[in-house]
Each structure stands twice: as C-alpha cells, then as structure tokens.
Design a protein around this motif. Structure first.
Motif, PDB file in Angstrom:
ATOM      1  N   TRP A 304       0.834  -1.199   0.000  1.00  0.00           N
ATOM      2  CA  TRP A 304       0.000   0.000   0.000  1.00  0.00           C
ATOM      3  C   TRP A 304       0.875   1.257   0.000  1.00  0.00           C
ATOM      4  O   TRP A 304       0.589   2.234  -0.716  1.00  0.00           O
ATOM      5  CB  TRP A 304      -0.948   0.011   1.198  1.00  0.00           C
ATOM      6  CG  TRP A 304      -2.242  -0.675   0.929  1.00  0.00           C
ATOM      7  CD1 TRP A 304      -2.663  -1.886   1.419  1.00  0.00           C
ATOM      8  CD2 TRP A 304      -3.310  -0.201   0.103  1.00  0.00           C
ATOM      9  NE1 TRP A 304      -3.915  -2.189   0.945  1.00  0.00           N
ATOM     10  CE2 TRP A 304      -4.347  -1.172   0.142  1.00  0.00           C
ATOM     11  CE3 TRP A 304      -3.503   0.947  -0.674  1.00  0.00           C
ATOM     12  CZ2 TRP A 304      -5.540  -1.017  -0.565  1.00  0.00           C
ATOM     13  CZ3 TRP A 304      -4.698   1.099  -1.381  1.00  0.00           C
ATOM     14  CH2 TRP A 304      -5.695   0.125  -1.322  1.00  0.00           C
ATOM     15  N   MET A 308       0.621   4.062  -2.903  1.00  0.00           N
ATOM     16  CA  MET A 308       0.277   5.452  -2.588  1.00  0.00           C
ATOM     17  C   MET A 308       1.400   6.406  -2.983  1.00  0.00           C
ATOM     18  O   MET A 308       1.154   7.564  -3.330  1.00  0.00           O
ATOM     19  CB  MET A 308      -0.048   5.594  -1.105  1.00  0.00           C
ATOM     20  CG  MET A 308      -1.214   4.731  -0.629  1.00  0.00           C
ATOM     21  SD  MET A 308      -2.825   5.252  -1.223  1.00  0.00           S
ATOM     22  CE  MET A 308      -3.280   6.463   0.012  1.00  0.00           C
ATOM     23  N   MET A 349     -11.293  -1.552  -4.540  1.00  0.00           N
ATOM     24  CA  MET A 349     -10.224  -0.558  -4.546  1.00  0.00           C
ATOM     25  C   MET A 349     -10.723   0.811  -4.086  1.00  0.00           C
ATOM     26  O   MET A 349     -10.000   1.545  -3.403  1.00  0.00           O
ATOM     27  CB  MET A 349      -9.601  -0.453  -5.938  1.00  0.00           C
ATOM     28  CG  MET A 349      -8.615  -1.568  -6.262  1.00  0.00           C
ATOM     29  SD  MET A 349      -7.285  -1.756  -5.027  1.00  0.00           S
ATOM     30  CE  MET A 349      -6.564  -0.120  -5.059  1.00  0.00           C
ATOM     31  N   GLY A 353      -8.889   1.872  -0.892  1.00  0.00           N
ATOM     32  CA  GLY A 353      -7.963   2.952  -1.193  1.00  0.00           C
ATOM     33  C   GLY A 353      -8.491   4.320  -0.808  1.00  0.00           C
ATOM     34  O   GLY A 353      -7.902   5.025   0.029  1.00  0.00           O
ATOM     35  N   MET A 359      -6.786   7.735  -0.264  1.00  0.00           N
ATOM     36  CA  MET A 359      -6.281   7.936  -1.615  1.00  0.00           C
ATOM     37  C   MET A 359      -7.106   9.013  -2.317  1.00  0.00           C
ATOM     38  O   MET A 359      -8.335   9.047  -2.186  1.00  0.00           O
ATOM     39  CB  MET A 359      -6.357   6.622  -2.401  1.00  0.00           C
ATOM     40  CG  MET A 359      -5.943   6.721  -3.867  1.00  0.00           C
ATOM     41  SD  MET A 359      -6.163   5.148  -4.727  1.00  0.00           S
ATOM     42  CE  MET A 359      -4.768   4.221  -4.071  1.00  0.00           C
ATOM     43  N   PHE A 364      -6.863   7.423  -7.690  1.00  0.00           N
ATOM     44  CA  PHE A 364      -7.724   6.259  -7.926  1.00  0.00           C
ATOM     45  C   PHE A 364      -7.980   6.091  -9.423  1.00  0.00           C
ATOM     46  O   PHE A 364      -7.828   4.986  -9.970  1.00  0.00           O
ATOM     47  CB  PHE A 364      -9.039   6.435  -7.163  1.00  0.00           C
ATOM     48  CG  PHE A 364     -10.090   5.414  -7.491  1.00  0.00           C
ATOM     49  CD1 PHE A 364     -10.012   4.126  -6.995  1.00  0.00           C
ATOM     50  CD2 PHE A 364     -11.171   5.752  -8.307  1.00  0.00           C
ATOM     51  CE1 PHE A 364     -10.982   3.178  -7.296  1.00  0.00           C
ATOM     52  CE2 PHE A 364     -12.152   4.813  -8.610  1.00  0.00           C
ATOM     53  CZ  PHE A 364     -12.047   3.522  -8.112  1.00  0.00           C
TER      54      PHE A 364
END
Length: 454
Positions: A304, A308, A349, A353, A359, A364
């Motif tokens: 992750w 990111m 996701m 995320g 995120m 995304f």
C-alpha cells in the motif's frame, strides 16, 4: 450541439482532479464537460462519483477452450462480469485459451471466438514463447496486439497441443530484441521457475498441504531475482517492459531503481495483494490461491505504501478463473492457482484505497484507468476528457454490501470476495455512451464491445 447523453450532478474525476460538473456524450465520445449541458438522455448522478471506466490490464478469458477448457470463463460471462464491475476495457492475456495467442492464425481464432460476444472493449496481448521466434512476434504485431506477454515461471500444460509455454533465458533475450523493434511493451510474469518448482515439489513430497506452506515455497527472492534479470535483458535489448502482479515491495523497489536509471519499465500489483494476507488464506481455501502468492500483513502494508507513493503504475485483477473442481482440493498444492476478481476491482479498490486510506480520487482514476491505458497505448481510453471514448463507471460511496455468489456474473461463481462486506457499489457502467450495466436494469443483453487493434 445536440448531445446524445448527459451525466449530470456527479462528482466527476477529471485529469485536474474531481469537480461537480456535467459530462456530455455524442456518437460514443465525450463531447463536452461543463455546467447546464442538455442531451436527449440524462443520467442524474447526484451523490455518485463519475470515474473513467476501469481499464483492467490483466484478464484471462478462456475462449476458445479448445475442448479442454470450454467450461472456464468465456467472453459472454467474462465481459458481463466486467460490465457489472465497472470495467469498460481490458487487456486479454494470450493464455489460457486453446490455442494460445502466439501467431497470426491463433490471433484470428481468438478474434473470431469473441465476435458478437463482448460487452466491454478488449485489447490483446500476444504471447512470447520459445516456439514463436521465427515470425510469430511480427505476425502478432501486424494483427493488432497492443502488447506482448511472457512467463518466466512455469506455465501451460504440455499434454495440450497449442497451450502456452514459458520462456527460457535465450528466448526471452531474443524475443525482447524482436519486440523492441515493434515499440510495444513486453509484460512479464517474473518468478524463478527452477527454484519455485523445486521448493513446491519438496514441500508436497514432505506432506505439506496448506496454503501457508504454498506461500513459503515461493519466497520473496524468487520474485526479485527474475525481475532483476528481466531488467538487465531490457537494458541490453532496449525492450520496453512491464512486470505483472508484483506481490512484494522488494520487487517494486527493483522497478523504481531501474526506472531512475532510465530503463523503460513499469509494474502493477493486484487487488488481492492489497486486500488479503497469508494468515487468512487457509480459512478461505484454495479459491484464494495464486502466484505469486498472497504474502503477510507487513508485506501488504508495504505494498500500500508503494502504491500510494506512485511506485506502482496501476492495479489489475489478474482474473484467472477455472472450473470449481480444480479449486476443490484438500491439498493446496494440487489446486489451480488463479483468482476470479474482475467484478470486484472497482468497488474493493475504492473502499480500501479512497475510503479507508485516503487515496485521492485523481490517483484512484490513474491506477484503475489512466495509467494502464497510457502504458499499452489505448489512446481513446482511460480519462474523462473531450474527444475520448465515453467510458464511465458511476460509484456510490459509503454504501456497504456483502458480496454473494449469486451476485457474480462469472460462468463459475467462485471468488474469495464472497461473504466480504465491500463499502462502495458500482451503480452503472457506460461504454462509449451506452449503458452496459445498471443496478436497475442489470447487465445489457447487447454486445457493444469491440476488439481494440493497434
């Protein structure tokens, strides 16, 4: 202009970031973005996020099955799953269909198999194997493949005529030289075949049966070493490369380092590497077996971090389904390695995320659509911009639901996500201005999808 369709009141993810605005469509392409647009048809997207449709760069469809895999995933069910999951385009792997896509003849067989069966658009990988170095790579380029794919890990069934085959070092080197001349990208499954095959065989003979033992038979270094080797070959040949389904941060680091040195290399990871972890695998069962394997919680957290930070170009499903009997094994080493996941990329996701880890919507959209479209030259895909294909997925945030087997459009309704609560929902999927799925109407009965030929 008299627009065919206007999506109004949604939070639209543009290249500059998200904005509440209208998006108009004419003749299948995005014709305007702005306020107070009018069209013959209007979709009210109030409360919804309007994202570019997902471009899933790693999907296996087994059509044709060649009499061996006819009951695996075909185009009809595979692209229905894409539609329901918000995937408007995907890159199709050159295996597990029979024959594998390795030359002009097999590519044409694949195109014919998908004729009038596509609900989403399909770009094709051509295969690189030891058997198609005498003209096959050029035939695939002439036939319109968007990129190439090879396996450094053992693959294919040698009892099936026409099945896929992994490369040796020479065929990888020679194939890279030929692919470099096309200017297209070679995607690589990077695992050290000699070591993983032997470790797996030893574990099996020692009586190991668990998924945890399977993971231990494919340690991190067996990913890292072939990634390094592929990068070295890319430096020698000038071939553009992409490392598929990286499951460990150490592998990502090799790609990041090489890119800083000027190598044209990218990598992806998969939704399941960001969602599951080793200690829960045996409770789920072989339905969650894949290679490279799903690693531990610390590894997941580090992946992750890499995602990111922008070191991983995009996220894919590596949708690799089979029939239930091939998963229904008491010994994990005997089970088919592959996860059915294409229907649950976007919602998982978005939840994991955006909602759980903060995120940005821009990132995304980049990792599910823009970056894969750019990497494989799908020029009309991947972004909400005037002149691009009108491909959208409308997402309802903060809308948890529990996935059930009957929700799946797959031919064989097996998935490790069954029984999981997912915190966002795909409300509608639109391909070139046509709704191919909505919660109210379900998956379209029509087949508006097309093969994308480069």
């Amino acid at each position: 202009m008299n627009h065919d369709l206007v999506i109004k009141n949604g939070l639209v993810i543009l290249e500059s970031g998200e904005v509440k605005t209208d998006v108009a469509v004419k003749d299948g392409v995005i014709s305007a973005i702005g306020d107070d647009l009018a069209g013959e048809k209007v979709i009210d997207a109030a409360g919804l996020v309007v994202s570019p449709g997902m471009v899933d760069a790693h999907v296996h469809i087994t059509d044709p099955g060649g009499g061996y895999r006819d009951l695996w995933e075909g185009y009809v069910t595979g692209t229905a799953s894409c539609a329901k999951g918000g995937v408007t385009s995907f890159m199709e792997m050159p295996l597990n269909q029979v024959p594998a896509t390795t030359d002009k003849e097999s590519l044409e067989i694949k195109y014919q198999a998908g004729d009038n069966k596509l609900r989403s658009d399909v770009g094709s990988f051509g295969g690189l194997t030891p058997l198609n170095l005498e003209g096959g790579i050029q035939e695939l380029n002439d036939g319109g493949v968007a990129a190439y794919k090879c396996f450094m890990a053992t693959c294919g069934d040698r009892t099936i005529d026409g099945d896929f085959m992994n490369v040796d070092d020479y065929s990888l080197y020679e194939g890279m030289k030929q692919i470099a001349k096309t200017g297209k990208v070679l995607a690589i499954h990077a695992e050290n075949a000699a070591i993983t095959d032997k470790l797996g065989d030893l574990a099996y003979k020692n009586g190991e049966t668990t998924l945890k033992a399977y993971v231990e038979s494919r340690p991190v270094f067996t990913e890292v070493e072939p990634i390094r080797r592929a990068i070295l070959f890319a430096k020698e040949t000038g071939c553009r490369i992409h490392i598929c389904h990286v499951a460990c941060p150490e592998g990502v680091e090799e790609v990041t380092k090489a890119r800083a040195e000027g190598v044209d290399v990218t990598c992806e990871t998969c939704t399941h590497y960001l969602y599951f972890h080793t200690d829960e695998l045996d409770a789920i069962g072989p339905v969650v077996k894949c290679s490279p394997p799903i690693r531990d919680l610390e590894n997941r957290a580090a992946m992750w971090d890499k995602l990111m930070a922008g070191e991983i170009a995009f996220v894919t499903s590596d949708h690799s389904p089979c029939t239930p009997d091939l998963k229904d094994k008491e010994n994990a080493f005997e089970a088919w390695g592959g996860i059915s996941g294409v229907q649950n990329n976007v919602d998982v996701m978005y939840d994991e995320g955006v909602q759980k880890r903060g995120m940005s919507l821009k990132q995304f959209a980049d990792i599910i659509a823009t970056n894969p479209a750019d990497r494989f030259g799908l020029d009309t895909k991947g972004r909400i911009s005037v002149g691009k294909d009108a491909d959208f997925v409308l997402i309802k945030p903060n809308a948890p639901y529990t996935l059930k087997a009957e929700d799946l459009e797959y031919r064989n309704k097996i998935s490790p996500y069954i029984g999981r609560e997912i915190g966002a929902q795909v409300v509608e999927t639109i391909l070139r201005g046509q709704s191919i799925y909505s919660q109210s109407e379900g998956v379209t009965a029509e087949f508006p999808g097309q093969f994308i030929k480069k």
